[in-house]
Design an enzyme around this catalytic site. Sequence first.
Site, PDB file in Angstrom:
ATOM      1  N   GLY A  45      70.165  -8.029  70.887  1.00 62.42           N
ATOM      2  CA  GLY A  45      69.827  -8.592  69.588  1.00 62.42           C
ATOM      3  C   GLY A  45      69.985  -7.689  68.381  1.00 62.42           C
ATOM      4  CG  ASP A  79      66.326  -8.613  68.075  1.00 65.95           C
ATOM      5  OD1 ASP A  79      65.285  -8.120  68.556  1.00 65.95           O
ATOM      6  OD2 ASP A  79      67.009  -9.460  68.695  1.00 65.95           O
ATOM      7  CB  THR A 116      60.070  -6.806  73.976  1.00 64.36           C
ATOM      8  OG1 THR A 116      60.030  -8.135  74.488  1.00 64.36           O
ATOM      9  CG2 THR A 116      61.397  -6.158  74.327  1.00 64.36           C
ATOM     10  CG  ASP A 123      57.374 -13.911  69.196  1.00 64.31           C
ATOM     11  OD1 ASP A 123      57.844 -14.710  68.377  1.00 64.31           O
ATOM     12  OD2 ASP A 123      56.514 -14.222  70.038  1.00 64.31           O
ATOM     13  CB  SER A 124      54.012 -11.529  72.102  1.00 63.18           C
ATOM     14  OG  SER A 124      54.858 -10.797  72.968  1.00 63.18           O
ATOM     15  N   GLY A 125      55.024  -8.731  70.728  1.00 66.47           N
ATOM     16  CA  GLY A 125      54.946  -7.280  70.784  1.00 66.47           C
ATOM     17  C   GLY A 125      55.083  -6.718  72.193  1.00 66.47           C
TER      18      GLY A 125
END
Length: 179
Positions: free
Chosen positions: A48, A103, A110, A106-108
């Site tokens: 990404g 990129d 990754t 979101d939830s964190g």
Amino acid sequence: MKKVIIQDKEFKMSILYVNIKRSIERMAFDINQDYEDKEILFISILNGSFMFASDLVRKIKGPCQISFVKLSSYVNGESMGTVSELIGLNEDISGQHVIILEDIIDSGMTIEGVYNRLKKQKPASLKIATLLFKPQAFQKSLKIDYIGIEMPNGFLVGYGLDYNGYGRNYEDIYSLNEL
Ligand code: IMP
Ligand code: MG
């Protein structure tokens, strides 16, 4: 309003490339100031972040290196849980000033996984730069050092982001049109 269709979904224009570019220039300005006397090793998370990384590093003034890693998830035979492994990092990052390029956060989940893995290799410093951040979805206490654009929850494609592998090639960012 410009729209794109990918497989079964319709996406509408959300962020024009001129605005993406402007936010990256702002971020590069901050990084250039913060690392004035330091060499940076950028670690960009594929797939990404390839466009973001490419635009960002072109605005970095001092000497720097860039490397790309990928997360491969595989099913762990014993626990049957999904484990993701960082692949492609060949250099020794110990003692280096590392900035992770992502990129979107979101939830964190990754970015936290990547951060913890890299931290173990004892870099001199370790920071996170993300083009997009969804504050309402974020569930971690990890500090996100550089944020390009904050976005409400909602699925995005374009400028590297994909839906089922498609849409990475668009230069603008589109959001899922939920009717
Ligand atoms: P997290 O682990 O929940 O923070 O999700 C981060 C990863 O999920 C990113 O690296 C993206 O690959 C993917 N992702 C999260 N949100 C989106 C989105 O809106 N569009 C495309 N991919 C996304
Ligand atoms: Mg990603």
